[in-house]
Motif scaffolding. Sequence first.
Motif, PDB file in Angstrom:
ATOM      1  N   UNK A   1      -1.706  -4.645  -4.675  1.00 26.11           N
ATOM      2  CA  UNK A   1      -0.794  -3.509  -4.814  1.00 26.11           C
ATOM      3  C   UNK A   1      -1.532  -2.209  -4.531  1.00 26.11           C
ATOM      4  N   UNK A   2      -2.726  -2.056  -5.070  1.00 26.01           N
ATOM      5  CA  UNK A   2      -3.521  -0.842  -4.878  1.00 26.01           C
ATOM      6  C   UNK A   2      -3.785  -0.598  -3.394  1.00 26.01           C
ATOM      7  N   UNK A   3      -4.250  -1.630  -2.682  1.00 26.35           N
ATOM      8  CA  UNK A   3      -4.615  -1.457  -1.273  1.00 26.35           C
ATOM      9  C   UNK A   3      -3.412  -1.125  -0.401  1.00 26.35           C
ATOM     10  N   UNK A   4      -2.269  -1.700  -0.703  1.00 23.27           N
ATOM     11  CA  UNK A   4      -1.091  -1.509   0.141  1.00 23.27           C
ATOM     12  C   UNK A   4      -0.312  -0.240  -0.217  1.00 23.27           C
ATOM     13  N   UNK A   5      -0.272   0.106  -1.505  1.00 17.20           N
ATOM     14  CA  UNK A   5       0.668   1.151  -1.925  1.00 17.20           C
ATOM     15  C   UNK A   5       0.063   2.402  -2.551  1.00 17.20           C
TER      16      UNK A   5
ATOM     17  N   UNK B   1       0.756  -5.476   5.635  1.00 13.08           N
ATOM     18  CA  UNK B   1       2.077  -5.825   6.165  1.00 13.08           C
ATOM     19  C   UNK B   1       2.477  -4.857   7.272  1.00 13.08           C
ATOM     20  N   UNK B   2       3.113  -5.393   8.273  1.00 13.89           N
ATOM     21  CA  UNK B   2       3.588  -4.565   9.389  1.00 13.89           C
ATOM     22  C   UNK B   2       4.843  -3.828   8.964  1.00 13.89           C
TER      23      UNK B   2
END
Length: 141
Positions: free
Chosen positions: A101-105, A129-130
Amino acid sequence: MNSWDDRNFVAAIEKTGKKKVILTGLWTETCIALPTVQMIHDGYEIYVAEDCCGDVSQLAHENAMRRVIQAGAKPVTALSTMLEWQRDWAQRDTYDAVMDVVKVHLGAYGIGVEYAYTMVHGARPTVFPEYEVPQPAVAHQ
């Protein structure tokens, strides 16, 4: 606009038996401020994740945040909330999910985590994620 006016919402909150609630919403002035004031009046401890809501203007958001804080709400952010729940990186059962979650958002903090993983620890880069840009609807003629 005021979720606390919805009996189903109130019932769902009451069913948890919890008195601490974190709120987020689309418009801080309505989706957050209105239920926050009522919920505090009804004995709930409200935390508002202020980076997870906004408004029609920065002024509107800031005024609404001041209003809920004056009513007794506690301002938090998504990151501070998540890190408080994680508490210790030694908690391995939740570590990977939190890091995902941290890395993506979570913006700069997530970039820092990705940097540490890849450059310091030699991990493979995360496959993010694309994002697909929605195509405009074509009007039928």
